[in-house]
Motif scaffolding. Structure first.
Motif, mmCIF file in Angstrom:
data_model
loop_
_atom_site.group_PDB
_atom_site.id
_atom_site.type_symbol
_atom_site.label_atom_id
_atom_site.label_comp_id
_atom_site.label_asym_id
_atom_site.label_seq_id
_atom_site.Cartn_x
_atom_site.Cartn_y
_atom_site.Cartn_z
ATOM 1 N N GLN A 63 0.955 -1.311 0.112
ATOM 2 C CA GLN A 63 0.026 -0.128 0.089
ATOM 3 C C GLN A 63 0.835 1.260 0.170
ATOM 4 O O GLN A 63 0.350 2.352 -0.663
ATOM 5 C CB GLN A 63 -0.826 -0.070 1.172
ATOM 6 N N ASP A 66 1.987 2.059 -3.300
ATOM 7 C CA ASP A 66 0.958 2.634 -4.165
ATOM 8 C C ASP A 66 0.804 4.219 -4.028
ATOM 9 O O ASP A 66 0.028 4.807 -4.821
ATOM 10 C CB ASP A 66 -0.448 2.048 -3.778
ATOM 11 N N ARG A 114 7.794 -1.999 -8.247
ATOM 12 C CA ARG A 114 7.447 -0.632 -8.204
ATOM 13 C C ARG A 114 8.298 0.507 -7.699
ATOM 14 O O ARG A 114 8.101 1.663 -7.871
ATOM 15 C CB ARG A 114 5.998 -0.368 -7.948
#
Length: 360
Positions: free
Chosen positions: A264, A267, A291
């Motif tokens: 999270q 993100d 990421r």
């Protein structure tokens, strides 16, 4: 406030840290240490004695520069980090910050009521907090184009814990009582802190910081739903605002004891995540799926062991992350006060010797 072009376009002699944040190839894993300028170094203790007190040191740009450069001179690290404190923002809000040796920070006027929260203003980074920006400018001048400079702030939730509790805490009873009993009031406090942290970090970027880090020291004390509302969401808003104004500046988020939240956190649009020693880097890397870069994560207490044990622990961290780009070697939290300086040197030397094999 827009970031200065020099902050985003500076050409550095050693940009290994910034390339790792961008997950670009490097010749070896870059290394720096949280709290690398601090009480474990005799030269730091001399500078602090010269200043007269901790906040006197923080408010003196020349001495801040002096202590920031001390671990660079001693170890040849891959990044410098601004010497300051996470509580400069609430101090500038007029809560009466003081430090007592052996007891940590204390606020004379902690937040107890809605009126206390609602009268808070957003400090001017070039007003009440100009001494921090002057320190950034002074350090940038001393570094020249040699190394990147990391600016930082505490996270809104972490700042709120001190502002409501009035000091450090083990139970966090007062701030958790606000979170559960009057979450809308806590939301208002956090909204002010989001604005404050965003402006503070943008000002550090304008003054010469090449990357910024948000320290969420106490996010791990919250259960998942409360973490998302009171810690993660405010940090996500800060990341979005920084990326809108200074898109070329990497942003690192670090939640201590936050391993379960890494996906999270990725993100949010940040560039890198700090990982503490309670999460295996291989697991962290799998959760974020490439990421973001990862920073960490040697247990700081390993540095009390003999150098050969330190070397083995460094090897284990490097092996856990594995081959490829996007790793910055660091401790899983700040270096301990009584760490032998030569043991920190043994860790850094081990990273230099062992990490090139992971970048071929």
């Amino acid at each position: 406030m827009n970031a200065s072009p020099t902050a985003q376009q500076r050409t550095l002699a050693n940009d290994r840290f910034l390339r790792a944040l961008r997950r670009e190839p490097v010749d070896r894993t870059p290394v720096w240490m949280m709290r690398q300028a601090g009480r474990y170094l005799p030269e730091y203790r001399a500078s602090r004695a010269k200043a007269g007190g901790f906040m006197d040191l923080c408010r003196n740009p020349e001495l801040c520069c002096e202590v920031t450069m001390q671990p660079i001179a001693r170890y040849g690290l891959d990044a410098a980090i601004l010497f300051s404190d996470i509580l400069t923002i609430p101090d500038a809000m007029g809560l009466g910050l003081s430090f007592t040796e052996g007891e940590g920070p204390r606020f004379e006027r902690p937040l107890r009521t809605a009126a206390d929260v609602d009268k808070l203003g957003v400090p001017d980074p070039e007003g009440e907090l100009r001494y921090v920006m002057d320190a950034v400018r002074t350090i940038r001048g001393a570094l020249g184009d040699s190394l990147p400079l990391i600016g930082f702030s505490g996270s809104p939730w972490t700042l709120a814990t001190y502002m409501v509790e009035g000091s450090g805490s083990k139970e966090f009873a007062k701030v958790k009582a606000m979170a559960y009993g009057d979450p809308e009031l806590l939301d208002r406090l956090l909204a002010t802190l989001v604005q404050s942290v965003t402006q503070y970090l943008l000002a550090q970027i304008a003054a010469g910081a090449d990357a910024v880090m948000v320290f969420d020291t106490w996010g791990g004390v919250l259960p998942p739903a409360a973490y998302r509302r009171h810690s993660l969401e405010p940090m996500a808003r800060i990341v979005a605002a920084l990326k809108a104004k200074a898109p070329g500046i990497p942003v690192i988020l670090f939640t201590k004891n936050g391993g379960q939240h890494l996906s999270q956190m990725a993100d949010t649009g940040c560039d890198a995540l700090g990982v503490d020693w309670t999460t295996d880097l291989a697991d962290a890397r799998a959760r974020v799926g490439g990421r973001v870069a990862l920073q960490g994560n040697l247990d700081p207490t390993v540095l009390f062991a003999k150098p050969e044990r330190i070397r083995s622990a460094v090897a284990a961290v490097l092996e856990s992350y594995g081959s490829g780009n996007g790793h910055i070697f660091n401790l899983g939290h700040g270096i301990h006060q009584h760490t032998p300086p030569e043991h920190a040197g043994a860790m850094i030397e081990a990273v230099r010797e062992l990490s090139p094999a992971y970048h071929r």
